[in-house]
Design a protein around this motif. Structure first.
Motif, mmCIF file in Angstrom:
data_model
loop_
_atom_site.group_PDB
_atom_site.id
_atom_site.type_symbol
_atom_site.label_atom_id
_atom_site.label_comp_id
_atom_site.label_asym_id
_atom_site.label_seq_id
_atom_site.Cartn_x
_atom_site.Cartn_y
_atom_site.Cartn_z
ATOM 1 N N HIS A 75 0.909 -1.182 -0.072
ATOM 2 C CA HIS A 75 -0.012 0.099 0.067
ATOM 3 C C HIS A 75 0.907 1.267 -0.038
ATOM 4 C CE1 HIS A 75 -4.207 -0.997 0.785
ATOM 5 N NE2 HIS A 75 -3.640 -2.182 0.981
ATOM 6 N N ARG A 76 0.418 2.285 -0.650
ATOM 7 C CA ARG A 76 0.943 3.592 -0.602
ATOM 8 C C ARG A 76 1.453 4.039 0.791
ATOM 9 N NH1 ARG A 76 1.973 7.791 -4.223
ATOM 10 N NH2 ARG A 76 2.610 9.521 -3.065
ATOM 11 N N LYS A 82 7.931 9.896 -0.909
ATOM 12 C CA LYS A 82 8.759 10.496 -2.089
ATOM 13 C C LYS A 82 9.178 9.227 -2.903
ATOM 14 C CE LYS A 82 9.037 15.014 -0.553
ATOM 15 N NZ LYS A 82 10.107 16.161 -0.250
ATOM 16 N N GLU A 85 6.652 7.372 -8.697
ATOM 17 C CA GLU A 85 5.316 7.504 -9.177
ATOM 18 C C GLU A 85 5.101 6.896 -10.457
ATOM 19 O OE1 GLU A 85 3.129 8.447 -6.932
ATOM 20 O OE2 GLU A 85 4.192 9.258 -5.567
ATOM 21 N N PRO A 86 3.863 6.099 -10.909
ATOM 22 C CA PRO A 86 3.059 5.797 -9.690
ATOM 23 C C PRO A 86 3.264 4.870 -8.748
ATOM 24 C CG PRO A 86 2.535 4.819 -11.652
ATOM 25 C CD PRO A 86 3.572 5.703 -12.080
ATOM 26 N N PHE A 87 2.896 4.715 -7.625
ATOM 27 C CA PHE A 87 3.376 3.919 -6.438
ATOM 28 C C PHE A 87 3.305 2.529 -6.954
ATOM 29 C CE2 PHE A 87 2.252 0.735 -3.351
ATOM 30 C CZ PHE A 87 3.376 0.938 -2.431
ATOM 31 N N ALA A 88 4.320 1.774 -6.634
ATOM 32 C CA ALA A 88 4.485 0.387 -7.218
ATOM 33 C C ALA A 88 4.975 -0.304 -5.606
ATOM 34 C CB ALA A 88 5.524 0.181 -8.128
#
Lengths: 149, 381
Positions: A75-76, A82, A85-88
């Motif tokens: 989960h982000r 920081k 992006e996008p969150f992985a």
């Protein structure tokens, strides 16, 4: 003055690194070794994190370690994260260094390759932040290991 | 030293409510006073356990019960706040300065992950180290590696606690899930899954605490003795729950649960085998397995076996989290331990209904959280 002070680069946390930030190849994590209790802790300190005495000196921590435990953050993370992006999803682990300290660090590798005991290498990197260059860190797989798996 | 007893217990259900924290807290405090048969004006000191509420919350909540000039203080020790607050009341009563106190736990929290700036440094948040379950998960991974604990054993803890919650009207979730549903729920941080972690929520719980002598004078029907109430912070590197940035590979300090439990065992003259039921900090299902070991219910590495053998189910030898645990109640941080004590008081009074542990005489409550904060309370009837 050291090169560190002349550099416009800033560390993600004061006292976390040893060596000139202008030359990332020479940057390591900083540690604090106590001659009274023998403990080594992460980061430059004026008092021992274990026994509280002033008998500490700064050392450069080793750049190679092994993965002591880990998780995959799926989960982000909340707040001012920081990362890419996008969150992985990414690996987060405790990396055991030869000085007897286990350091919490993001692990830059394919999350399916994570396993306890994995040999890892310190990896400082630059992040652009409000026009400044911020030195952050992670650990990554040793090249030989990466080639073999 | 005079005994300190609980003569009243009250709770506002845990969950998410369209009410202010003042309303939640005042409801629990009034319920505890009613249960004790004591007027608010008789209380000589009050302690509020909370983490996320603003300054002077205790005074703001309790003025709803009437104007007063007693000492009211807010106390914070992360997830162990309730233990730290109860301990202050116990010490004050034991000192002889007062003989009747109120302990209130109250919290109102937003949905989702907790605000990381409360406990993490800016750089840790930036690097992605601010997800609490990540720390619990790393502990689980290492335990699995060292002792062969399995994902199925972890899921069994969540299964047990969700099943127990069906009989607890004060729990946020009162729903049973199958082992398969739990194991199919999404991973939050490997190996911990969504149905295996607790959520922040709202809630309040309160206790009326008295000296044994005052309780007799008040004609308290069923006083419950506080045999021990201990709070500790982990020594260097003894816990990497959060917000740790590193730990030692060489220091071998006892963990916070071992320290608080051993203190409580010593002060009460009781050991884990004397205790009939437990409410513990299952922030995640793995955590409960580790706590079995830290409380001395089994040897290090055998926590998984305990859940496999049903030892910690209601009806087992050492029932744990009869209330459904944090996994089903949620964790309104300041109210959490006080809520555990309300549950254990009802167990010792024999009024816990379908959650009742038959013949329970001794009970233990345990909370554990940020910074290695841990509290253990032992109750006796």
């Amino acid at each position: 003055m050291t090169a560190q002070n002349e550099s416009p680069r800033v560390p993600v946390r004061e006292g976390l690194f040893s060596g000139p930030l202008s030359d990332l190849d020479r940057v390591t994590l900083a540690g604090s070794r106590c001659s009274s209790c023998g403990e080594t802790s992460l980061g430059s300190k004026t008092l021992c994190a274990n026994c509280g005495k002033e008998t500490v000196r700064d050392i450069a921590l080793g750049t190679r370690g092994t993965l002591w435990t880990y998780t995959v953050v799926r989960h982000r993370p909340p707040g001012n994260y920081k990362g890419p992006e996008p969150f992985a999803p990414f690996g987060l682990g405790l990396v055991e260094l030869p000085e007897g300290v286990r350091v919490m660090a993001p692990i830059h590798c394919d999350v399916d390759k994570l396993k306890i005991g994995l040999p890892l290498r310190f990896k400082p990197y630059l992040r652009k932040d409000d026009g400044r260059e911020v030195v952050a860190f992670a650990f990554e797989m040793e090249e030989t290991e990466a080639a073999n798996v | 030293m005079s005994d300190v007893v609980i003569i009243g217990a009250g709770i506002h259900p845990f969950g998410r409510f369209d009410k202010s924290y003042e309303e939640l807290g005042a409801a629990a405090a009034a319920a505890a006073l009613r249960d004790a048969g004591v007027e608010w004006s008789q209380i000589q000191a009050a302690y509020l356990s909370r983490m996320y509420l603003p300054a002077t919350s205790g005074a703001r909540i309790l003025r709803r019960l009437g104007s007063t000039d007693i000492s009211i203080v807010d106390i914070e020790a992360a997830c162990a706040s309730g233990g730290a607050a109860l301990r202050q009341a116990v010490l004050a009563v034991r000192s002889g300065e007062i003989d009747l106190a109120l302990v209130l736990g109250c919290e109102k929290m937003p949905r989702g992950f907790m605000d990381p700036s409360m406990i993490y440094s800016a750089w840790q948040i930036e690097l992605g180290m601010s997800l609490n379950p990540a720390y619990w998960s790393m502990r689980a991974k290492r335990h699995m590696h060292d002792y062969g604990t399995t994902e199925r054993q972890i899921a069994k803890v969540a299964f047990k606690n969700h099943r127990n919650s069906v009989h607890n009207p004060n729990a946020m979730y009162q729903k049973e899930f199958s082992l398969e549903e739990i194991l199919a729920s999404p991973l939050v941080c490997d190996p911990i899954r969504r149905l295996e972690i607790c959520a922040p929520d709202d809630g309040a719980a309160a206790l009326v605490v008295a000296s044994a002598e005052r309780a007799r004078k008040l004609g308290a029907a069923n006083p419950i003795q506080i045999a021990a109430c201990c709070h500790t912070i982990a020594r260097y590197s003894a816990d990497f729950r959060c917000p740790a940035d590193s730990m030692s590979a060489t220091a071998d300090n006892p963990g916070p649960t071992e320290v608080a439990a051993n203190q409580a065992y010593e002060r009460s003259g009781l050991g884990p085998k004397d205790i009939n039921c437990f409410e513990v900090q299952d922030t995640d299902a793995f955590c409960e397995i580790e706590i079995y070991e830290s409380l001395g219910l089994c040897a290090l590495g055998e926590g998984g076996r305990l859940i496999d053998e049903g030892v910690t189910e209601i009806g087992g030898k050492a029932p744990v989290n009869m209330s459904g645990g944090l996994i089903s109640k949620g964790e309104p941080v300041g109210a959490s331990h006080v809520g555990q004590i309300v549950e254990l008081v009802s167990q010792l009074r024999g009024t816990a209904g379908k959650r009742q542990v038959e013949g329970a005489k001794v009970a233990l409550g345990h909370v554990l959280g940020a910074g290695g904060n841990c509290a253990v309370t032992i109750l006796k009837r």
